[in-house]
Design a protein around this motif. Structure first.
Motif, PDB file in Angstrom:
ATOM      1  N   ASN A   1       0.838  -1.191   0.000  1.00  0.00           N
ATOM      2  CA  ASN A   1       0.000   0.000   0.000  1.00  0.00           C
ATOM      3  C   ASN A   1       0.882   1.254   0.000  1.00  0.00           C
ATOM      4  O   ASN A   1       1.623   1.484   0.952  1.00  0.00           O
ATOM      5  CB  ASN A   1      -0.918   0.000   1.229  1.00  0.00           C
ATOM      6  N   PRO A   2       0.803   2.077  -1.058  1.00  0.00           N
ATOM      7  CA  PRO A   2       1.653   3.280  -1.112  1.00  0.00           C
ATOM      8  C   PRO A   2       1.090   4.443  -0.310  1.00  0.00           C
ATOM      9  O   PRO A   2       1.735   5.501  -0.222  1.00  0.00           O
ATOM     10  CB  PRO A   2       1.684   3.604  -2.604  1.00  0.00           C
ATOM     11  N   GLY A   3      -0.118   4.281   0.271  1.00  0.00           N
ATOM     12  CA  GLY A   3      -0.679   5.355   1.086  1.00  0.00           C
ATOM     13  C   GLY A   3      -1.933   5.965   0.478  1.00  0.00           C
ATOM     14  O   GLY A   3      -2.595   5.364  -0.366  1.00  0.00           O
ATOM     15  N   ARG A   4      -2.248   7.160   0.916  1.00  0.00           N
ATOM     16  CA  ARG A   4      -3.458   7.840   0.494  1.00  0.00           C
ATOM     17  C   ARG A   4      -3.396   8.267  -0.970  1.00  0.00           C
ATOM     18  O   ARG A   4      -2.328   8.583  -1.496  1.00  0.00           O
ATOM     19  CB  ARG A   4      -3.688   9.097   1.346  1.00  0.00           C
ATOM     20  N   TYR A   5      -4.584   8.310  -1.574  1.00  0.00           N
ATOM     21  CA  TYR A   5      -4.706   8.915  -2.907  1.00  0.00           C
ATOM     22  C   TYR A   5      -4.647  10.419  -2.744  1.00  0.00           C
ATOM     23  O   TYR A   5      -5.307  10.998  -1.874  1.00  0.00           O
ATOM     24  CB  TYR A   5      -6.021   8.503  -3.563  1.00  0.00           C
ATOM     25  N   GLU A   6      -3.859  11.078  -3.597  1.00  0.00           N
ATOM     26  CA  GLU A   6      -3.751  12.528  -3.580  1.00  0.00           C
ATOM     27  C   GLU A   6      -4.713  13.095  -4.619  1.00  0.00           C
ATOM     28  O   GLU A   6      -4.543  12.846  -5.820  1.00  0.00           O
ATOM     29  CB  GLU A   6      -2.319  12.975  -3.892  1.00  0.00           C
ATOM     30  N   PRO A   7      -5.736  13.834  -4.199  1.00  0.00           N
ATOM     31  CA  PRO A   7      -6.696  14.397  -5.154  1.00  0.00           C
ATOM     32  C   PRO A   7      -6.014  15.149  -6.283  1.00  0.00           C
ATOM     33  O   PRO A   7      -5.111  15.956  -6.048  1.00  0.00           O
ATOM     34  CB  PRO A   7      -7.542  15.335  -4.278  1.00  0.00           C
ATOM     35  N   GLY A   8      -6.432  14.837  -7.515  1.00  0.00           N
ATOM     36  CA  GLY A   8      -5.821  15.439  -8.681  1.00  0.00           C
ATOM     37  C   GLY A   8      -4.654  14.643  -9.238  1.00  0.00           C
ATOM     38  O   GLY A   8      -4.184  14.909 -10.349  1.00  0.00           O
ATOM     39  N   GLY A   9      -4.198  13.650  -8.469  1.00  0.00           N
ATOM     40  CA  GLY A   9      -3.086  12.828  -8.921  1.00  0.00           C
ATOM     41  C   GLY A   9      -3.551  11.520  -9.537  1.00  0.00           C
ATOM     42  O   GLY A   9      -4.716  11.359  -9.900  1.00  0.00           O
ATOM     43  N   ARG A  10      -2.620  10.560  -9.641  1.00  0.00           N
ATOM     44  CA  ARG A  10      -2.931   9.268 -10.233  1.00  0.00           C
ATOM     45  C   ARG A  10      -3.119   8.225  -9.146  1.00  0.00           C
ATOM     46  O   ARG A  10      -2.573   8.341  -8.043  1.00  0.00           O
ATOM     47  CB  ARG A  10      -1.789   8.816 -11.163  1.00  0.00           C
TER      48      ARG A  10
ATOM     49  N   ILE B   1      -9.059  -4.517  -9.462  1.00  0.00           N
ATOM     50  CA  ILE B   1      -8.076  -5.566  -9.152  1.00  0.00           C
ATOM     51  C   ILE B   1      -7.122  -5.769 -10.324  1.00  0.00           C
ATOM     52  O   ILE B   1      -5.906  -5.900 -10.144  1.00  0.00           O
ATOM     53  CB  ILE B   1      -8.797  -6.876  -8.791  1.00  0.00           C
ATOM     54  N   GLU B   2      -7.675  -5.788 -11.543  1.00  0.00           N
ATOM     55  CA  GLU B   2      -6.830  -5.954 -12.733  1.00  0.00           C
ATOM     56  C   GLU B   2      -5.840  -4.816 -12.887  1.00  0.00           C
ATOM     57  O   GLU B   2      -4.757  -4.992 -13.450  1.00  0.00           O
ATOM     58  CB  GLU B   2      -7.708  -6.059 -13.977  1.00  0.00           C
ATOM     59  N   ALA B   3      -6.205  -3.629 -12.390  1.00  0.00           N
ATOM     60  CA  ALA B   3      -5.301  -2.477 -12.474  1.00  0.00           C
ATOM     61  C   ALA B   3      -4.239  -2.492 -11.384  1.00  0.00           C
ATOM     62  O   ALA B   3      -3.353  -1.634 -11.361  1.00  0.00           O
ATOM     63  CB  ALA B   3      -6.107  -1.183 -12.404  1.00  0.00           C
ATOM     64  N   GLY B   4      -4.332  -3.468 -10.459  1.00  0.00           N
ATOM     65  CA  GLY B   4      -3.325  -3.578  -9.405  1.00  0.00           C
ATOM     66  C   GLY B   4      -3.719  -2.926  -8.099  1.00  0.00           C
ATOM     67  O   GLY B   4      -2.865  -2.706  -7.236  1.00  0.00           O
ATOM     68  N   LEU B   5      -5.006  -2.630  -7.916  1.00  0.00           N
ATOM     69  CA  LEU B   5      -5.472  -2.017  -6.680  1.00  0.00           C
ATOM     70  C   LEU B   5      -5.958  -3.083  -5.700  1.00  0.00           C
ATOM     71  O   LEU B   5      -6.302  -4.194  -6.094  1.00  0.00           O
ATOM     72  CB  LEU B   5      -6.604  -1.027  -6.976  1.00  0.00           C
ATOM     73  N   HIS B   6      -5.995  -2.729  -4.443  1.00  0.00           N
ATOM     74  CA  HIS B   6      -6.478  -3.620  -3.392  1.00  0.00           C
ATOM     75  C   HIS B   6      -7.909  -3.208  -3.076  1.00  0.00           C
ATOM     76  O   HIS B   6      -8.149  -2.111  -2.571  1.00  0.00           O
ATOM     77  CB  HIS B   6      -5.588  -3.481  -2.156  1.00  0.00           C
ATOM     78  N   VAL B   7      -8.879  -4.068  -3.367  1.00  0.00           N
ATOM     79  CA  VAL B   7     -10.280  -3.778  -3.068  1.00  0.00           C
ATOM     80  C   VAL B   7     -10.568  -4.195  -1.634  1.00  0.00           C
ATOM     81  O   VAL B   7     -10.453  -5.369  -1.285  1.00  0.00           O
ATOM     82  CB  VAL B   7     -11.225  -4.505  -4.046  1.00  0.00           C
ATOM     83  N   ALA B   8     -10.949  -3.204  -0.806  1.00  0.00           N
ATOM     84  CA  ALA B   8     -11.215  -3.451   0.609  1.00  0.00           C
ATOM     85  C   ALA B   8     -12.717  -3.500   0.850  1.00  0.00           C
ATOM     86  O   ALA B   8     -13.491  -2.800   0.196  1.00  0.00           O
ATOM     87  CB  ALA B   8     -10.582  -2.361   1.455  1.00  0.00           C
TER      88      ALA B   8
ATOM     89  N   LEU C   1      -8.895   4.891 -13.472  1.00  0.00           N
ATOM     90  CA  LEU C   1      -8.490   3.514 -13.744  1.00  0.00           C
ATOM     91  C   LEU C   1      -7.768   3.357 -15.069  1.00  0.00           C
ATOM     92  O   LEU C   1      -7.044   2.385 -15.282  1.00  0.00           O
ATOM     93  CB  LEU C   1      -9.722   2.596 -13.739  1.00  0.00           C
ATOM     94  N   ARG C   2      -7.964   4.315 -15.966  1.00  0.00           N
ATOM     95  CA  ARG C   2      -7.328   4.227 -17.287  1.00  0.00           C
ATOM     96  C   ARG C   2      -5.830   4.478 -17.228  1.00  0.00           C
ATOM     97  O   ARG C   2      -5.111   4.175 -18.179  1.00  0.00           O
ATOM     98  CB  ARG C   2      -7.988   5.226 -18.249  1.00  0.00           C
TER      99      ARG C   2
END
Length: 329
Positions: A237-246, A271-278, A320-321
């Motif tokens: 987990n790289p941490g929080r999503y930064e609004p406006g970022g990727r 999941i296919e994009a490499g995210l962790h669905v909680a 996601l793109r």
């Protein structure tokens, strides 16, 4: 068919001149009503308003569609099995609909949903919709910074003084959207704004197990959904999503409330994009996705307490793109 009220639309200031050269040559404002929100649901009615490069109406078209199954939430779209019994099948309208879409940017409110439904219907019929780009009016409203209380079509209509006669009727929704899109387009052009266009990838094949006539799934927000085992995310987990970022691979994403795309399909895409669905929200959650941030759900309440970033489904599907790869260990 509803009365066409485009002539009664509010008067607009003349479009800016010169017009941005990079803007599309024409638009197809689309609305579809469906048997539900899942990937195997069907279209029961469709409407298209053709607009020229500056948003003026050129033509409009509407049709019912026989879904060959239970029509779903009749209390929303008002179309019963009896009403749809003599309507054409989608395979019988593909050519006529394609003529109205060809060479134009598809415009819709939460465009990913309307495009997904059209793409799947065309794939079932053994063809592809001639659409290469789409524009979501929710995304455009955000780019313009419109002071809307939420992202519902009725709020956009109220902002521009457009009268909505019959919500969830495809023809009236398309008319309302065309009337609200035109001033938004002019505002974007006047400000030199880059339109939030996204590419459309047609489906090339489809397999579907038809739902029997008479089958009715629950459409209540409290419907029970069976749990399923998800694969472990291979990235930290790289941490929080930064609004406006990727988004970054490994981020923990949670969902709350109804989504226009079938929830399992949306989770699979994440999941296919490499995210962790909680399944829940904690201090480790990177992002919460919800279309109703004012709802008093436990996830939204926890997200507020943890200052977890919150975005809607339309913004999430755009992010996601272009998910950034996980940082090197």
């Amino acid at each position: 068919m509803l009365e066409d009220r485009m002539a009664a639309a509010p008067r607009l200031a003349p479009p800016p001149s010169p017009w941005p050269a990079a803007y599309p040559d024409g638009y197809a404002v689309v609305d579809v009503e469906t048997t539900g929100l899942a990937r195997d649901d069907r279209i029961v009615s469709a409407a298209v308003y053709q607009l020229d490069a500056r948003g003026a109406v050129q033509d409009h078209w509407y049709t019912l569609v026989n879904p060959q199954r239970d029509p779903g939430p009749v209390w929303i779209h008002g179309l019963t099995s009896d009403t749809l019994a003599d309507a054409p099948l989608f395979s019988e309208i593909t050519d006529e609909l394609a003529q109205r879409l060809d060479g134009r940017v598809l415009v819709a409110h939460n465009a990913v949903f309307d495009w997904s439904m059209l793409a799947r219907e065309y794939a079932r019929a053994g063809s592809a919709a001639p659409v290469r780009q789409r524009l979501c009016t929710i995304a455009l409203s955000k780019e313009l910074g419109l002071p809307l209380p939420n992202h519902k079509l009725e709020s956009l209509a109220a902002h521009y003084g457009v009268v909505q006669e019959r919500a969830h009727h495809a023809l009236d929704d398309a008319r309302v959207l065309a009337e609200t899109f035109r001033p938004s387009l002019h505002a974007a052009a006047a400000g030199g704004l880059r339109l939030p266009l996204l590419a459309c990838q047609p489906l090339t094949e489809w397999s579907d197990a038809p739902r029997p006539i008479g089958y009715q799934r629950s459409y209540r927000a409290t419907s029970w959904r069976p749990s399923r085992k998800r694969p472990a995310c291979p990235y930290p987990n790289p941490g929080r999503y930064e609004p406006g970022g990727r988004l970054v691979q490994g981020m923990r994403v949670a969902f709350s409330g109804d989504t226009s795309i079938d929830r399992e399909l949306l989770e699979d895409q994440a999941i296919e994009a490499g995210l962790h669905v909680a399944t829940s929200v904690s201090r480790l959650t990177s992002l919460l996705v919800t279309n109703d941030p004012e709802a008093a759900t436990s996830k939204i309440t926890k997200a507020a307490s943890f200052d977890t970033p919150v975005i809607d489904e339309a913004a999430f599907t755009q992010l996601l793109r272009d998910v950034a790869p996980a940082p090197d260990k």
